[in-house]
Structure formats: structure tokens, C-alpha cells
Design an enzyme around this catalytic site. Structure first.
Site, PDB file in Angstrom:
ATOM      1  N   ASN A  76     -26.661  -1.722  -6.155  1.00  0.00           N
ATOM      2  CA  ASN A  76     -26.136  -3.027  -6.554  1.00  0.00           C
ATOM      3  C   ASN A  76     -26.926  -3.608  -7.723  1.00  0.00           C
ATOM      4  OD1 ASN A  76     -24.449  -2.611  -4.434  1.00  0.00           O
ATOM      5  ND2 ASN A  76     -25.473  -4.041  -3.052  1.00  0.00           N
ATOM      6  N   HIS A  85     -29.063   1.337 -10.521  1.00  0.00           N
ATOM      7  CA  HIS A  85     -28.064   1.099 -11.579  1.00  0.00           C
ATOM      8  C   HIS A  85     -28.357  -0.145 -12.405  1.00  0.00           C
ATOM      9  CE1 HIS A  85     -25.091   3.530  -8.890  1.00  0.00           C
ATOM     10  NE2 HIS A  85     -25.916   4.319  -9.566  1.00  0.00           N
ATOM     11  N   CYS A 139     -32.014  -1.941 -30.350  1.00  0.00           N
ATOM     12  CA  CYS A 139     -33.495  -2.055 -30.379  1.00  0.00           C
ATOM     13  C   CYS A 139     -34.063  -2.292 -28.998  1.00  0.00           C
ATOM     14  CB  CYS A 139     -33.905  -3.198 -31.332  1.00  0.00           C
ATOM     15  SG  CYS A 139     -33.627  -4.827 -30.640  1.00  0.00           S
ATOM     16  N   CYS A 142     -27.510  -9.241 -31.030  1.00  0.00           N
ATOM     17  CA  CYS A 142     -28.947  -9.236 -30.776  1.00  0.00           C
ATOM     18  C   CYS A 142     -29.670 -10.125 -31.787  1.00  0.00           C
ATOM     19  CB  CYS A 142     -29.480  -7.809 -30.897  1.00  0.00           C
ATOM     20  SG  CYS A 142     -31.279  -7.692 -30.820  1.00  0.00           S
ATOM     21  N   GLY A 144     -22.817  -0.141   3.390  1.00  0.00           N
ATOM     22  CA  GLY A 144     -21.836  -0.642   2.429  1.00  0.00           C
ATOM     23  C   GLY A 144     -21.675   0.171   1.170  1.00  0.00           C
ATOM     24  N   THR A 145     -21.657   1.498   1.318  1.00  0.00           N
ATOM     25  CA  THR A 145     -21.379   2.316   0.136  1.00  0.00           C
ATOM     26  C   THR A 145     -20.312   3.360   0.457  1.00  0.00           C
ATOM     27  OG1 THR A 145     -22.316   3.734  -1.605  1.00  0.00           O
ATOM     28  CG2 THR A 145     -23.278   3.953   0.597  1.00  0.00           C
ATOM     29  N   SER A 146     -19.496   3.633  -0.583  1.00  0.00           N
ATOM     30  CA  SER A 146     -18.426   4.631  -0.400  1.00  0.00           C
ATOM     31  C   SER A 146     -18.916   6.014  -0.804  1.00  0.00           C
ATOM     32  CB  SER A 146     -17.223   4.246  -1.266  1.00  0.00           C
ATOM     33  OG  SER A 146     -17.635   4.225  -2.637  1.00  0.00           O
ATOM     34  N   ASN A 166     -20.702   0.521   8.065  1.00  0.00           N
ATOM     35  CA  ASN A 166     -19.570   0.386   7.155  1.00  0.00           C
ATOM     36  C   ASN A 166     -18.315   0.224   8.022  1.00  0.00           C
ATOM     37  OD1 ASN A 166     -17.520   0.918   5.157  1.00  0.00           O
ATOM     38  ND2 ASN A 166     -19.034   2.066   3.953  1.00  0.00           N
TER      39      ASN A 166
HETATM   40  C1  BV8 Z   1     -24.870  10.184 -14.765  1.00  0.00           C
HETATM   41  C2  BV8 Z   1     -23.265  -0.363 -12.897  1.00  0.00           C
HETATM   42  C3  BV8 Z   1     -25.518  11.967 -16.160  1.00  0.00           C
HETATM   43  C4  BV8 Z   1     -22.139  -0.655 -13.851  1.00  0.00           C
HETATM   44  C5  BV8 Z   1     -22.504   1.654 -11.727  1.00  0.00           C
HETATM   45  C6  BV8 Z   1     -17.023  13.907 -11.636  1.00  0.00           C
HETATM   46  C7  BV8 Z   1     -17.335  14.078 -10.292  1.00  0.00           C
HETATM   47  C8  BV8 Z   1     -18.507  13.525  -9.754  1.00  0.00           C
HETATM   48  C9  BV8 Z   1     -19.377  12.791 -10.551  1.00  0.00           C
HETATM   49  C10 BV8 Z   1     -19.064  12.621 -11.878  1.00  0.00           C
HETATM   50  C11 BV8 Z   1     -17.902  13.180 -12.429  1.00  0.00           C
HETATM   51  N1  BV8 Z   1     -17.875  12.838 -13.742  1.00  0.00           N
HETATM   52  C12 BV8 Z   1     -18.979  12.100 -14.032  1.00  0.00           C
HETATM   53  C13 BV8 Z   1     -19.715  11.968 -12.908  1.00  0.00           C
HETATM   54  C14 BV8 Z   1     -21.004  11.241 -12.788  1.00  0.00           C
HETATM   55  C15 BV8 Z   1     -20.724   9.753 -12.623  1.00  0.00           C
HETATM   56  C16 BV8 Z   1     -19.975   9.462 -11.340  1.00  0.00           C
HETATM   57  O1  BV8 Z   1     -20.519   9.537 -10.264  1.00  0.00           O
HETATM   58  N2  BV8 Z   1     -18.693   9.102 -11.484  1.00  0.00           N
HETATM   59  C17 BV8 Z   1     -17.896   8.772 -10.305  1.00  0.00           C
HETATM   60  C18 BV8 Z   1     -17.020   7.557 -10.611  1.00  0.00           C
HETATM   61  C19 BV8 Z   1     -17.063   9.992  -9.923  1.00  0.00           C
HETATM   62  N3  BV8 Z   1     -22.044   9.152 -12.556  1.00  0.00           N
HETATM   63  C20 BV8 Z   1     -22.617   8.710 -13.690  1.00  0.00           C
HETATM   64  O2  BV8 Z   1     -22.049   8.679 -14.758  1.00  0.00           O
HETATM   65  C21 BV8 Z   1     -24.080   8.274 -13.562  1.00  0.00           C
HETATM   66  N4  BV8 Z   1     -24.831   8.855 -14.642  1.00  0.00           N
HETATM   67  O3  BV8 Z   1     -24.376  10.942 -13.995  1.00  0.00           O
HETATM   68  O4  BV8 Z   1     -25.555  10.574 -15.910  1.00  0.00           O
HETATM   69  C22 BV8 Z   1     -24.252  12.235 -16.932  1.00  0.00           C
HETATM   70  C23 BV8 Z   1     -24.290  12.062 -18.305  1.00  0.00           C
HETATM   71  C24 BV8 Z   1     -23.135  12.338 -19.038  1.00  0.00           C
HETATM   72  C25 BV8 Z   1     -21.933  12.746 -18.407  1.00  0.00           C
HETATM   73  C26 BV8 Z   1     -21.895  12.878 -16.996  1.00  0.00           C
HETATM   74  C27 BV8 Z   1     -23.056  12.618 -16.253  1.00  0.00           C
HETATM   75  C28 BV8 Z   1     -24.200   6.762 -13.675  1.00  0.00           C
HETATM   76  C29 BV8 Z   1     -23.570   6.123 -12.480  1.00  0.00           C
HETATM   77  C30 BV8 Z   1     -23.878   4.610 -12.504  1.00  0.00           C
HETATM   78  C31 BV8 Z   1     -22.601   3.851 -12.822  1.00  0.00           C
HETATM   79  N5  BV8 Z   1     -22.862   2.399 -12.736  1.00  0.00           N
HETATM   80  N6  BV8 Z   1     -22.723   0.331 -11.721  1.00  0.00           N
HETATM   81  C32 BV8 Z   1     -21.204  -1.715 -13.331  1.00  0.00           C
HETATM   82  O5  BV8 Z   1     -21.318  -2.088 -12.146  1.00  0.00           O
HETATM   83  O6  BV8 Z   1     -20.379  -2.184 -14.125  1.00  0.00           O
HETATM   84  S1  BV8 Z   1     -21.790   2.398 -10.398  1.00  0.00           S
HETATM   85  C33 BV8 Z   1     -20.973   1.267  -9.416  1.00  0.00           C
HETATM   86  O7  BV8 Z   1     -20.384   2.012  -8.324  1.00  0.00           O
HETATM   87  C34 BV8 Z   1     -21.874   0.257  -8.745  1.00  0.00           C
HETATM   88  O8  BV8 Z   1     -23.246   0.391  -9.034  1.00  0.00           O
HETATM   89  C35 BV8 Z   1     -21.633   0.532  -7.275  1.00  0.00           C
HETATM   90  O9  BV8 Z   1     -22.696   0.259  -6.483  1.00  0.00           O
HETATM   91  C36 BV8 Z   1     -21.381   1.976  -7.329  1.00  0.00           C
HETATM   92  C37 BV8 Z   1     -20.903   2.668  -6.113  1.00  0.00           C
HETATM   93  O10 BV8 Z   1     -19.932   1.953  -5.469  1.00  0.00           O
HETATM   94  P1  BV8 Z   1     -20.290   1.332  -4.006  1.00  0.00           P
HETATM   95  O11 BV8 Z   1     -21.540   0.538  -4.119  1.00  0.00           O
HETATM   96  O12 BV8 Z   1     -20.287   2.435  -2.991  1.00  0.00           O
HETATM   97  O13 BV8 Z   1     -19.101   0.331  -3.812  1.00  0.00           O
HETATM   98  P2  BV8 Z   1     -17.600   0.686  -3.429  1.00  0.00           P
HETATM   99  O14 BV8 Z   1     -16.746  -0.488  -3.785  1.00  0.00           O
HETATM  100  O15 BV8 Z   1     -17.249   2.040  -3.964  1.00  0.00           O
HETATM  101  O16 BV8 Z   1     -17.653   0.823  -1.839  1.00  0.00           O
HETATM  102  C38 BV8 Z   1     -17.895  -0.336  -1.065  1.00  0.00           C
HETATM  103  C39 BV8 Z   1     -18.144   0.156   0.334  1.00  0.00           C
HETATM  104  O17 BV8 Z   1     -18.493  -0.967   1.133  1.00  0.00           O
HETATM  105  C40 BV8 Z   1     -16.920   0.786   0.980  1.00  0.00           C
HETATM  106  O18 BV8 Z   1     -17.323   1.959   1.673  1.00  0.00           O
HETATM  107  C41 BV8 Z   1     -16.445  -0.280   1.979  1.00  0.00           C
HETATM  108  O19 BV8 Z   1     -15.855   0.291   3.132  1.00  0.00           O
HETATM  109  C42 BV8 Z   1     -17.747  -0.935   2.321  1.00  0.00           C
HETATM  110  N7  BV8 Z   1     -17.649  -2.326   2.770  1.00  0.00           N
HETATM  111  C43 BV8 Z   1     -16.727  -3.271   2.414  1.00  0.00           C
HETATM  112  N8  BV8 Z   1     -17.031  -4.437   3.050  1.00  0.00           N
HETATM  113  C44 BV8 Z   1     -18.161  -4.217   3.788  1.00  0.00           C
HETATM  114  C45 BV8 Z   1     -18.551  -2.878   3.612  1.00  0.00           C
HETATM  115  N9  BV8 Z   1     -19.629  -2.339   4.220  1.00  0.00           N
HETATM  116  C46 BV8 Z   1     -20.341  -3.152   5.034  1.00  0.00           C
HETATM  117  N10 BV8 Z   1     -20.031  -4.453   5.262  1.00  0.00           N
HETATM  118  C47 BV8 Z   1     -18.950  -5.019   4.659  1.00  0.00           C
HETATM  119  N11 BV8 Z   1     -18.636  -6.322   4.890  1.00  0.00           N
HETATM  120 ZN    ZN Z   2     -31.513  -5.420 -31.245  1.00  0.00          ZN
END
Ligand code: BV8
Ligand code: ZN
Length: 241
Positions: free
Chosen positions: A101, A118, A129, A141, A181-183, A207
Site C-alpha cells: 500500500n 511500492h 533529477c 519540477c 487484504g491482497t489478491s 480476506n
Molecule cells: C517489476 C503503485 C521488473 C502504483 C503498484 C505478466 C505476468 C505477471 C507479472 C507481470 C507480467 N507482466 C509484467 C509483470 C510484472 C508486474 C505485475 O505484477 N503486473 C501484474 C498487473 C500482472 N509487476 C511490475 O511491473 C513490478 N515491477 O516487475 O519490475 C519489470 C521491469 C520491466 C518489465 C516487467 C517487469 C512493479 C509492481 C508495482 C506496481 N505498483 N502500486 C499505483 O498504485 O498507482 S501495484 C498495486 O497493486 C498496488 O500497490 C496494490 O497494492 C497492488 C496489488 O493489489 P492488492 O493490494 O492485492 O489490491 P487488490 O485490489 O488487487 O486486492 C484487494 C484484496 O483485498 C482482494 O483480495 C479483496 O478480496 C481483499 N479485500 C477487500 N476488502 C477487504 C479485503 N481484505 C480484507 N478486508 C477487507 N475489508
Molecule cells: Zn527535477
């Protein structure tokens, strides 16, 4: 396993790792990414805002979208789940909170040992910069005139240096990992519970939705909202201690 037996694990744990995603902030009113009706990604095509190339191309809309999210998370309050996690940190000998988060709600609830995989929305920074910046009206900037961006890890960007190493080290030495709370869809964050499982830790998933969760002999599911389950878990674990 019942909540009572998980509470016994928590009470006896020497080293706890709590791993959180957007679901832990859902009850604070912060939209999750995928799971609820107002999920963030339904509103926008994340390719246009949460990837560097799309972000650069879609100005000033992408800057404003992040600015609105930064304002929103400042307005909301941490919920009982955040507070319960801060209480666990105060109670166990060794602790680390690894969060995906970017909303700063864990820190506002009193968590100290927080690893933000993240980044966070507390401030912005310059693409060119790297200077830090407040959330100003236009993404220019002050130091170099470059394009400002949120201090978060966008898709296809590397995580902060050393973050996954620190998370892995904690996951491989903890005796209990609570995943809240993560998918588990985003890599490499999704590896954290797997490291713990492979090292013989107990893993508890909190979850309402169990799809896509890790499985294994030492995985326990407490199905429900974090804001209901975590305070109850803490109450039972630390009753008359
Ligand atoms: C990287 C900041 C190297 C920005 C975020 C193909 C297949 C697999 C992976 C990849 C692929 N292609 C590329 C990738 C890698 C990619 C990735 O994983 N993509 C996914 C979409 C498939 N990852 C990256 O790019 C990472 N960097 O790999 O670098 C690289 C370099 C070049 C090329 C490729 C790779 C960087 C990842 C970071 C992205 N930034 N956030 C912003 O927010 O704008 S990620 C974003 O999603 C948030 O940080 C968030 O936390 C995260 C995950 O989501 P969740 O937190 O799990 O939230 P979600 O809504 O999904 O789920 C909520 C859950 O809560 C559910 O389960 C629900 O049931 C539950 N819930 C609901 N209510 C409740 C609850 N639980 C408890 N109580 C409740 N009341
Ligand atoms: Zn700058």
C-alpha cells in the site's frame, strides 16, 4: 484452524511478518484496485496512468489522478485493522510489516517497522533529477523543470533497492506470516508469502475472498473483513497478558 488456534500461534510467535495489500484499507474508504465496485482500475485504464510511458503521455490528467489519490488518503482515517497490526508490532519480539500500500495509513495507525514495496503518496518526485516535491498544481519540477511524478513504483518499474531482499530475509526467518487484504496478483510482492511457506512458517490469509490465495499444509484461511478479524485475533491472543 479456528481464530482461537490462530490466536495461539500469534501469542507464541517470536517473529511475525504482516503482509498487506489494498484490502486492509478498504474499510477506511480507500478504493481497492480490483475487488470492489468502485475499484480504482475500473475508472481508468491503468496503462495511461500507472505505467511510466502512459503517465508521461497523459499529462496533466495522470498527475491530477495521483494528486487526487494523495489527497484522498490524507482525508481518510486508519481503521481497526491498521490499529490491530500496530498492536501486534508492540507485542512480538521481532516484527516487520511489508506493505504493497502507498496510503501511509499503517504509519498513521502507529506502525513503525514498515517496508513499503511500492513507495507512497506522501510526496512527489522528479522523473529527471529525483528532487522531492509537494503536490503542486502543475507537475513541473522547481529544481530542473522536469516532469513530476508520484513517489510510487509504477508498473514495469523496479522496486526500491533492497526492498525485496529485506522482505525475503524477514519472510524466511519469521515463524508466522499474516497476509491481509491482497489478491496476490502483483509480482514480485506476491513472492513474499511463498518465501515464508517454503521456509516452514505458518501462513494465515485474512480476506473475504479466497480466490488466488496460496495453498499448503501450513496455510490457514480466516475468511472475512480485516477490520473485523484482526481486532478479534489480537483480543484473543493477548487477553489477560
Ligand atoms: C517489476 C503503485 C521488473 C502504483 C503498484 C505478466 C505476468 C505477471 C507479472 C507481470 C507480467 N507482466 C509484467 C509483470 C510484472 C508486474 C505485475 O505484477 N503486473 C501484474 C498487473 C500482472 N509487476 C511490475 O511491473 C513490478 N515491477 O516487475 O519490475 C519489470 C521491469 C520491466 C518489465 C516487467 C517487469 C512493479 C509492481 C508495482 C506496481 N505498483 N502500486 C499505483 O498504485 O498507482 S501495484 C498495486 O497493486 C498496488 O500497490 C496494490 O497494492 C497492488 C496489488 O493489489 P492488492 O493490494 O492485492 O489490491 P487488490 O485490489 O488487487 O486486492 C484487494 C484484496 O483485498 C482482494 O483480495 C479483496 O478480496 C481483499 N479485500 C477487500 N476488502 C477487504 C479485503 N481484505 C480484507 N478486508 C477487507 N475489508
Ligand atoms: Zn527535477
Amino acid at each position: 484452524m479456528t481464530i482461537e488456534s490462530v490466536a495461539a500461534l500469534l501469542r507464541d510467535a517470536k517473529h511475525v511478518l504482516v503482509f498487506t495489500g489494498a484490502g486492509v484499507s478498504a474499510e477506511s474508504g480507500v478504493p481497492t484496485f480490483r475487488s470492489d465496485a468502485n475499484a480504482l482500475w475500473r475508472e481508468v485504464d491503468i496503462r495511461n496512468f500507472a505505467y511510466p510511458d502512459g503517465y508521461r503521455r497523459n499529462q496533466p490528467d495522470a498527475w491530477r489522478w495521483y494528486g487526487q489519490r494523495a489527497a484522498k488518503v490524507r482525508e481518510v482515517m486508519p481503521n481497526a485493522a491498521h490499529e490491530a497490526i500496530a498492536e501486534i508490532e508492540r507485542r512480538v519480539p521481532e516484527f516487520l510489516l511489508v506493505t504493497q500500500n502507498i496510503d501511509n495509513l499503517h504509519q498513521r495507525a502507529g506502525s513503525k517497522k514498515v517496508l513499503e514495496l511500492h513507495g507512497n503518496l506522501r510526496e512527489a518526485r522528479c522523473f529527471d533529477c529525483d528532487a522531492r516535491s509537494p503536490w503542486v498544481a502543475d507537475p513541473v519540477c522547481e529544481a530542473c523543470g522536469g516532469l513530476l511524478r508520484p513517489d510510487v513504483v509504477m508498473f514495469e518499474e523496479e522496486l526500491p533497492a533492497g526492498a525485496m531482499e529485506q522482505a525475503r530475509e524477514a519472510a524466511e526467518s519469521c515463524d508466522l506470516l499474516l497476509s491481509v487484504g491482497t489478491s496476490n496478483l502483483v509480482w514480485p510482492a506476491t513472492e513474499v508469502p511463498r518465501y515464508a511457506l517454503r521456509s516452514g512458517a505458518d501462513v494465515v490469509i485474512i480476506n473475504p475472498d479466497m480466490s488466488g490465495q496460496p495453498t499448503g499444509l501450513r496455510v490457514t484461511y480466516l475468511k472475512g473483513a480485516a477490520g473485523a478479524i484482526l481486532p478479534e485475533l489480537v483480543r484473543i491472543a493477548y487477553a489477560n497478558l
